[in-house]
Design a protein around this motif. Structure first.
Motif, PDB file in Angstrom:
ATOM      1  N   SER A   1       0.770  -1.189   0.228  1.00  0.00           N
ATOM      2  CA  SER A   1       0.168  -0.082  -0.162  1.00  0.00           C
ATOM      3  C   SER A   1       0.794   1.192   0.067  1.00  0.00           C
ATOM      4  O   SER A   1       2.040   1.250   0.256  1.00  0.00           O
ATOM      5  CB  SER A   1      -0.904   0.022   1.198  1.00  0.00           C
ATOM      6  OG  SER A   1      -0.150   0.103   2.359  1.00  0.00           O
ATOM      7  N   HIS A   2       0.342   2.462  -0.264  1.00  0.00           N
ATOM      8  CA  HIS A   2       1.232   3.672  -0.132  1.00  0.00           C
ATOM      9  C   HIS A   2       0.205   4.778   0.093  1.00  0.00           C
ATOM     10  O   HIS A   2      -1.065   4.757  -0.024  1.00  0.00           O
ATOM     11  CB  HIS A   2       1.839   3.659  -1.626  1.00  0.00           C
ATOM     12  CG  HIS A   2       1.066   3.309  -2.811  1.00  0.00           C
ATOM     13  ND1 HIS A   2      -0.141   3.671  -3.324  1.00  0.00           N
ATOM     14  CD2 HIS A   2       1.442   2.215  -3.805  1.00  0.00           C
ATOM     15  CE1 HIS A   2      -0.245   3.015  -4.298  1.00  0.00           C
ATOM     16  NE2 HIS A   2       0.480   2.142  -4.671  1.00  0.00           N
ATOM     17  N   PRO A   3       0.785   5.789   0.613  1.00  0.00           N
ATOM     18  CA  PRO A   3       0.071   7.031   0.997  1.00  0.00           C
ATOM     19  C   PRO A   3      -0.275   7.896   0.194  1.00  0.00           C
ATOM     20  O   PRO A   3      -0.919   9.012   0.421  1.00  0.00           O
ATOM     21  CB  PRO A   3       1.093   7.683   2.158  1.00  0.00           C
ATOM     22  CG  PRO A   3       2.440   7.522   1.287  1.00  0.00           C
ATOM     23  CD  PRO A   3       2.370   6.122   0.747  1.00  0.00           C
ATOM     24  N   TYR A   4      -0.416   7.494  -1.207  1.00  0.00           N
ATOM     25  CA  TYR A   4      -0.833   8.417  -2.222  1.00  0.00           C
ATOM     26  C   TYR A   4      -1.928   7.581  -3.059  1.00  0.00           C
ATOM     27  O   TYR A   4      -1.958   6.285  -3.147  1.00  0.00           O
ATOM     28  CB  TYR A   4       0.196   8.830  -3.176  1.00  0.00           C
ATOM     29  CG  TYR A   4       1.095   7.972  -3.420  1.00  0.00           C
ATOM     30  CD1 TYR A   4       1.177   7.222  -4.813  1.00  0.00           C
ATOM     31  CD2 TYR A   4       2.383   7.754  -2.743  1.00  0.00           C
ATOM     32  CE1 TYR A   4       1.870   6.188  -4.894  1.00  0.00           C
ATOM     33  CE2 TYR A   4       3.189   6.746  -3.041  1.00  0.00           C
ATOM     34  CZ  TYR A   4       3.300   5.977  -4.087  1.00  0.00           C
ATOM     35  OH  TYR A   4       4.248   5.050  -4.511  1.00  0.00           O
ATOM     36  N   HIS A   5      -2.602   8.130  -4.020  1.00  0.00           N
ATOM     37  CA  HIS A   5      -3.504   7.752  -4.884  1.00  0.00           C
ATOM     38  C   HIS A   5      -2.583   6.813  -6.082  1.00  0.00           C
ATOM     39  O   HIS A   5      -1.727   7.789  -6.468  1.00  0.00           O
ATOM     40  CB  HIS A   5      -4.479   8.349  -5.428  1.00  0.00           C
ATOM     41  CG  HIS A   5      -5.578   8.756  -4.315  1.00  0.00           C
ATOM     42  ND1 HIS A   5      -6.171   7.978  -3.304  1.00  0.00           N
ATOM     43  CD2 HIS A   5      -5.680  10.143  -4.049  1.00  0.00           C
ATOM     44  CE1 HIS A   5      -6.743   8.959  -2.488  1.00  0.00           C
ATOM     45  NE2 HIS A   5      -6.485  10.033  -2.805  1.00  0.00           N
TER      46      HIS A   5
ATOM     47  N   VAL B   1       1.220   4.310 -15.198  1.00  0.00           N
ATOM     48  CA  VAL B   1       0.886   4.321 -13.978  1.00  0.00           C
ATOM     49  C   VAL B   1       1.082   5.963 -13.367  1.00  0.00           C
ATOM     50  O   VAL B   1       2.010   6.814 -13.446  1.00  0.00           O
ATOM     51  CB  VAL B   1       2.124   3.547 -12.890  1.00  0.00           C
ATOM     52  CG1 VAL B   1       1.663   3.833 -11.424  1.00  0.00           C
ATOM     53  CG2 VAL B   1       2.043   2.208 -13.327  1.00  0.00           C
ATOM     54  N   ALA B   2      -0.160   6.364 -12.849  1.00  0.00           N
ATOM     55  CA  ALA B   2      -0.072   7.640 -12.307  1.00  0.00           C
ATOM     56  C   ALA B   2      -0.432   7.731 -10.672  1.00  0.00           C
ATOM     57  O   ALA B   2      -1.010   7.127 -10.316  1.00  0.00           O
ATOM     58  CB  ALA B   2      -1.427   8.302 -12.931  1.00  0.00           C
TER      59      ALA B   2
ATOM     60  N   LEU C   1      -7.451  12.871  -6.172  1.00  0.00           N
ATOM     61  CA  LEU C   1      -8.269  12.087  -7.387  1.00  0.00           C
ATOM     62  C   LEU C   1      -9.106  13.150  -7.713  1.00  0.00           C
ATOM     63  O   LEU C   1      -9.781  13.977  -6.947  1.00  0.00           O
ATOM     64  CB  LEU C   1      -8.805  10.874  -6.876  1.00  0.00           C
ATOM     65  CG  LEU C   1      -8.061   9.836  -6.561  1.00  0.00           C
ATOM     66  CD1 LEU C   1      -9.022   8.685  -6.039  1.00  0.00           C
ATOM     67  CD2 LEU C   1      -7.371   9.375  -7.694  1.00  0.00           C
ATOM     68  N   PRO C   2      -9.362  13.330  -9.185  1.00  0.00           N
ATOM     69  CA  PRO C   2     -10.342  14.434  -9.557  1.00  0.00           C
ATOM     70  C   PRO C   2     -11.738  13.865  -9.065  1.00  0.00           C
ATOM     71  O   PRO C   2     -12.044  12.516  -8.647  1.00  0.00           O
ATOM     72  CB  PRO C   2     -10.363  13.956 -11.101  1.00  0.00           C
ATOM     73  CG  PRO C   2      -9.045  13.504 -11.373  1.00  0.00           C
ATOM     74  CD  PRO C   2      -8.710  12.622 -10.205  1.00  0.00           C
ATOM     75  N   GLU C   3     -12.863  14.558  -8.916  1.00  0.00           N
ATOM     76  CA  GLU C   3     -13.985  14.395  -8.082  1.00  0.00           C
ATOM     77  C   GLU C   3     -14.640  13.192  -8.683  1.00  0.00           C
ATOM     78  O   GLU C   3     -15.154  12.375  -8.118  1.00  0.00           O
ATOM     79  CB  GLU C   3     -14.756  15.707  -7.962  1.00  0.00           C
ATOM     80  CG  GLU C   3     -16.044  15.460  -7.176  1.00  0.00           C
ATOM     81  CD  GLU C   3     -16.907  16.872  -7.150  1.00  0.00           C
ATOM     82  OE1 GLU C   3     -18.016  17.039  -6.415  1.00  0.00           O
ATOM     83  OE2 GLU C   3     -16.501  17.766  -7.577  1.00  0.00           O
TER      84      GLU C   3
ATOM     85  N   CYS D   1      -4.493  14.636 -16.076  1.00  0.00           N
ATOM     86  CA  CYS D   1      -5.543  15.018 -14.995  1.00  0.00           C
ATOM     87  C   CYS D   1      -6.645  15.673 -15.497  1.00  0.00           C
ATOM     88  O   CYS D   1      -7.778  15.389 -15.001  1.00  0.00           O
ATOM     89  CB  CYS D   1      -4.847  15.929 -13.876  1.00  0.00           C
ATOM     90  SG  CYS D   1      -3.564  14.940 -12.841  1.00  0.00           S
ATOM     91  N   CYS D   2      -6.307  16.630 -16.350  1.00  0.00           N
ATOM     92  CA  CYS D   2      -7.285  17.178 -17.222  1.00  0.00           C
ATOM     93  C   CYS D   2      -8.237  16.317 -17.893  1.00  0.00           C
ATOM     94  O   CYS D   2      -9.596  16.218 -17.700  1.00  0.00           O
ATOM     95  CB  CYS D   2      -7.146  18.462 -17.849  1.00  0.00           C
ATOM     96  SG  CYS D   2      -8.069  19.376 -18.893  1.00  0.00           S
TER      97      CYS D   2
END
Length: 237
Positions: A20-24, A71-72, A77-79, A123-124
């Motif tokens: 696991s990791h602390p980011y998405h 991999v991003a 995260l976008p809504e 991201c856009c």
């Protein structure tokens, strides 16, 4: 501590790993597939799909060594993605094409400015991504075929063969999966591409018509007006 949002190209192997990791993290196959277990989902994710691993979610994964993934790693995260109830969804064609650009760009160039802009563009596109259920692979194959053969005559008989289904089965499954009939979907894709070509290129209207599958200029103009409320000439101004 927040990480810097980043994109990378990765490959894994058949040895099952978990962490696991602390980011998405979003994993988007561009070649081959990944087998992943995360938040109640367990299965294979293919090109044209995305799996979302939210921060602190333990996940397990394997893949063929030749498979390749964009991999991003993202702080937020976008809504539309954050509120989605599904971990795996189908990727839109604009985002899918951009993934292949990312794949090529990151293999051949190291440029922090370009990479930052690539993350922003990613991201856009992601924020405009409809988070819809995974498509049946047979229908996904048809949608990909449509995108690459848009200038050609397309009909239920041909597309049902692409899907390896009878015409009756194909029409029923297509409507269930996309919410549109084949005719409605083809019109939508063709008109959207025509609008983009009229706005962003200097193609003459006849050429635009041919690129999106209309040999008859008048028929194209009638369909375009019905779809957009403007003639092609008016739209291009």
């Amino acid at each position: 501590m927040p990480i810097q949002n980043s994109l990378s190209i990765r490959s894994y192997n058949l040895v099952k790993k978990g962490h696991s990791h602390p980011y998405h993290q979003l994993v988007l196959p561009v070649m081959g597939s990944i087998n992943i277990e995360v938040a109640g989902f367990s299965g294979k994710v293919l090109p044209g799909e995305c799996v979302v691993v939210k921060a602190e979610q333990t996940h397990y994964f394997t893949s063929e060594p030749k498979a390749r993934f964009v991999v991003a790693d993202l702080n937020c995260l976008p809504e539309n993605i954050a509120q989605a109830k599904m971990n795996v969804f189908s990727v839109s064609q604009p985002l899918l094409h951009y993934l292949h650009f990312i794949d090529e760009q990151l293999k051949y160039q190291i440029n922090q400015t370009i990479e930052t802009l690539m993350v922003e563009t990613f991201c856009c596109l992601l924020s405009e991504q409809p988070v819809t259920k995974r498509l049946d692979r047979r229908i996904q194959n048809v949608l990909e075929y449509i995108q690459t053969h848009l200038a050609e005559p397309l009909n239920n008989e041909l597309l049902s063969c692409v899907a390896c289904l009878s015409q009756t089965q194909f029409k029923k499954l297509f409507k269930e999966q996309t919410g549109l009939t084949v005719t409605q979907y083809l019109t939508q894709v063709r008109m959207n591409k025509a609008q983009a070509l009229l706005l962003h290129t200097d193609y003459p209207i006849q050429m635009v018509a041919e690129v999106v599958g209309y040999q008859d200029h008048a028929a194209f103009s009638r369909r375009f007006f019905k779809y957009s409320g403007l003639t092609p000439s008016q739209f291009a101004r």
